[in-house]
Design a protein around this motif. Structure first.
Motif, short mmCIF file in Angstrom:
data_model
loop_
_atom_site.label_atom_id
_atom_site.label_comp_id
_atom_site.label_asym_id
_atom_site.label_seq_id
_atom_site.Cartn_x
_atom_site.Cartn_y
_atom_site.Cartn_z
N TYR A 1 -7.84 10.57 1.51
CA TYR A 1 -7.72 10.19 2.88
C TYR A 1 -7.17 11.72 3.60
CZ TYR A 1 -8.73 7.98 7.34
OH TYR A 1 -8.70 8.34 9.09
N GLU A 2 -7.97 12.45 4.70
CA GLU A 2 -7.76 13.79 5.33
C GLU A 2 -6.83 14.37 4.03
OE1 GLU A 2 -6.12 11.83 8.97
OE2 GLU A 2 -8.21 11.88 9.47
N GLY A 3 -6.92 14.87 3.36
CA GLY A 3 -6.35 15.36 2.05
C GLY A 3 -5.56 15.39 1.08
N LYS A 4 -4.81 13.63 1.96
CA LYS A 4 -3.65 12.68 1.27
C LYS A 4 -4.18 12.28 -0.41
CE LYS A 4 0.62 10.54 2.88
NZ LYS A 4 1.52 10.96 1.06
N LEU A 5 -3.37 11.75 -0.79
CA LEU A 5 -3.63 10.79 -1.89
C LEU A 5 -3.22 9.82 -1.11
CD1 LEU A 5 -4.69 9.84 -5.51
CD2 LEU A 5 -1.96 10.48 -5.65
N ILE A 6 -3.92 8.87 -1.71
CA ILE A 6 -3.65 6.97 -1.06
C ILE A 6 -3.96 6.33 -1.93
CG2 ILE A 6 -4.46 7.83 1.87
CD1 ILE A 6 -6.42 6.20 1.63
N SER A 7 -4.45 6.36 -2.75
CA SER A 7 -4.67 5.03 -4.07
C SER A 7 -4.84 6.05 -5.50
CB SER A 7 -5.53 4.12 -3.52
OG SER A 7 -6.20 3.55 -4.24
N GLN B 1 -2.49 -0.82 2.30
CA GLN B 1 -2.89 -1.81 1.74
C GLN B 1 -3.32 -2.52 2.09
OE1 GLN B 1 1.16 -2.11 -0.78
NE2 GLN B 1 1.08 -0.99 -1.76
N ARG B 2 -3.75 -3.63 1.91
CA ARG B 2 -4.11 -5.12 2.36
C ARG B 2 -5.75 -4.49 2.83
NH1 ARG B 2 -2.00 -9.06 -0.16
NH2 ARG B 2 0.15 -9.06 0.22
N ARG B 3 -6.53 -3.52 3.05
CA ARG B 3 -7.54 -2.94 3.30
C ARG B 3 -9.38 -3.27 2.01
NH1 ARG B 3 -6.34 2.49 6.89
NH2 ARG B 3 -4.38 2.15 7.60
N GLY B 4 -9.00 -3.56 1.53
CA GLY B 4 -9.63 -3.82 0.08
C GLY B 4 -9.55 -2.58 -0.42
N ILE B 5 -9.05 -1.33 0.28
CA ILE B 5 -9.32 0.30 -0.94
C ILE B 5 -9.39 -0.28 -2.85
CG2 ILE B 5 -7.86 2.16 -1.89
CD1 ILE B 5 -7.07 2.02 1.34
N ASN C 1 -2.88 2.02 -7.88
CA ASN C 1 -1.47 2.50 -6.71
C ASN C 1 -2.58 2.28 -5.22
OD1 ASN C 1 1.64 3.35 -8.68
ND2 ASN C 1 -1.10 3.54 -9.70
N THR C 2 -2.01 1.89 -4.10
CA THR C 2 -2.60 2.23 -3.15
C THR C 2 -1.57 2.75 -2.10
OG1 THR C 2 -4.36 0.88 -3.50
CG2 THR C 2 -3.61 1.55 -1.60
N HIS C 3 -1.32 3.75 -1.61
CA HIS C 3 0.12 3.93 -0.76
C HIS C 3 0.68 2.70 0.29
CE1 HIS C 3 2.94 5.79 2.19
NE2 HIS C 3 3.05 6.91 1.53
N PRO C 4 1.18 1.53 0.10
CA PRO C 4 1.82 1.21 0.91
C PRO C 4 1.51 0.83 2.84
CG PRO C 4 3.70 1.96 0.43
CD PRO C 4 2.89 2.80 -0.19
N LYS C 5 0.79 1.92 3.35
CA LYS C 5 0.44 2.17 4.38
C LYS C 5 -1.18 2.31 4.53
CE LYS C 5 3.71 5.12 6.46
NZ LYS C 5 3.44 7.08 7.14
N GLU D 1 3.28 7.18 -7.05
CA GLU D 1 3.93 5.52 -8.11
C GLU D 1 4.89 5.37 -7.65
OE1 GLU D 1 3.54 3.85 -12.85
OE2 GLU D 1 2.21 4.61 -11.42
N ALA D 2 5.94 6.42 -7.51
CA ALA D 2 7.48 6.23 -6.93
C ALA D 2 7.26 4.64 -5.83
CB ALA D 2 7.41 7.35 -6.92
N GLU D 3 6.28 4.94 -4.68
CA GLU D 3 6.33 4.35 -4.10
C GLU D 3 5.44 2.91 -4.22
OE1 GLU D 3 6.31 4.99 0.16
OE2 GLU D 3 6.48 7.17 -0.74
N CYS D 4 4.90 3.00 -4.96
CA CYS D 4 4.21 1.72 -5.69
C CYS D 4 5.19 0.78 -6.42
CB CYS D 4 2.68 1.77 -5.85
SG CYS D 4 1.91 2.56 -4.58
N PHE D 5 6.06 1.71 -7.52
CA PHE D 5 6.36 0.49 -8.22
C PHE D 5 7.95 0.68 -8.15
CE2 PHE D 5 1.91 0.82 -10.12
CZ PHE D 5 2.23 0.13 -10.42
N PRO D 6 8.83 -0.03 -8.47
CA PRO D 6 10.10 -0.34 -9.00
C PRO D 6 10.43 1.28 -10.34
CG PRO D 6 9.15 -2.49 -8.97
CD PRO D 6 8.19 -1.28 -8.90
N LYS D 7 11.73 1.57 -9.51
CA LYS D 7 11.87 2.93 -10.96
C LYS D 7 11.75 2.93 -12.30
CE LYS D 7 15.53 6.76 -10.99
NZ LYS D 7 16.09 7.94 -10.91
N ALA D 8 12.15 1.65 -12.40
CA ALA D 8 12.18 1.15 -14.22
C ALA D 8 11.00 0.96 -15.03
CB ALA D 8 13.06 0.01 -14.17
N GLU D 9 9.77 0.75 -13.84
CA GLU D 9 8.37 0.25 -13.77
C GLU D 9 7.37 1.96 -13.85
OE1 GLU D 9 7.37 -3.11 -11.80
OE2 GLU D 9 8.80 -4.17 -12.41
N ALA D 10 8.16 2.61 -13.39
CA ALA D 10 7.37 3.78 -12.65
C ALA D 10 7.06 4.76 -13.51
CB ALA D 10 7.69 4.18 -11.27
#
Length: 175
Positions: A64-70, A112-116, A106-110, A33-42
């Protein structure tokens, strides 16, 4: 829960895990959440802790491979419109409610833009429909309106929300 869309999003299907949330996911959802939203919105760690206690079954997580990506989260209500109070007050959750509210996509920036996010939204909405909801409601910023329209939502206009001091628009998808 099946997530047979790995090839469509360019990821190895056997490395994907799609599931509902558990209280032990607190750190992972807070960090993403902190990666995807500005602090005031997260949402804060404390808010997620309350949400996970009250309605973890209304979180959809993709690893994905044990890490939360979305992930997508929100609660259910008989109120037709999403209000700022809903973000703060888990007691407003009505498990048998008509409307699935969506608080965050939320989708991790790395990743994004894959249709996840599109695939996640599709699964989230299918689950809400199976649960007998009338539809789903969310608020978003103006630049996200086209994305949500592609996901089946209809713009209803400017929201009364002042969450994070941003300008929000309410959108609805009816089943």
């Amino acid at each position: 829960m099946d997530c047979g869309f790995g090839k469509e999003i360019g990821l190895e299907e056997e490395a994907l895990c799609l599931r509902r949330a558990e209280p032990s996911d607190l750190e992972a959802v807070t960090e993403l959440e902190a990666e995807c939203f500005p602090k005031a919105e997260a949402a804060t760690k404390e808010q997620f802790q309350e949400r996970l206690k009250a309605y973890s079954s209304h979180f959809l997580l993709l690893f994905y491979e044990g890490k939360l990506i979305s992930f997508i989260n929100g609660f259910v209500s008989n109120q037709e419109d999403l209000s700022d109070e809903m973000y703060e007050n888990v007691s407003l959750h009505e498990e048998d409610g008509d409307w699935q509210m969506i608080f965050g996509v939320n989708t991790h920036p790395k990743f994004q833009r894959r249709g996840i996010a599109t695939k996640m939204m599709q699964v989230f909405l299918e689950e809400a429909e199976k649960e007998g909801r009338k539809g789903a409601v969310l608020t978003c910023k103006e630049e996200k309106i086209p994305f949500y329209c592609r996901c089946g939502f209809i713009l209803e206009g400017k929201s009364a929300s002042v969450h994070g001091d941003a300008k929000w628009y309410q959108m609805r998808c009816c089943f």
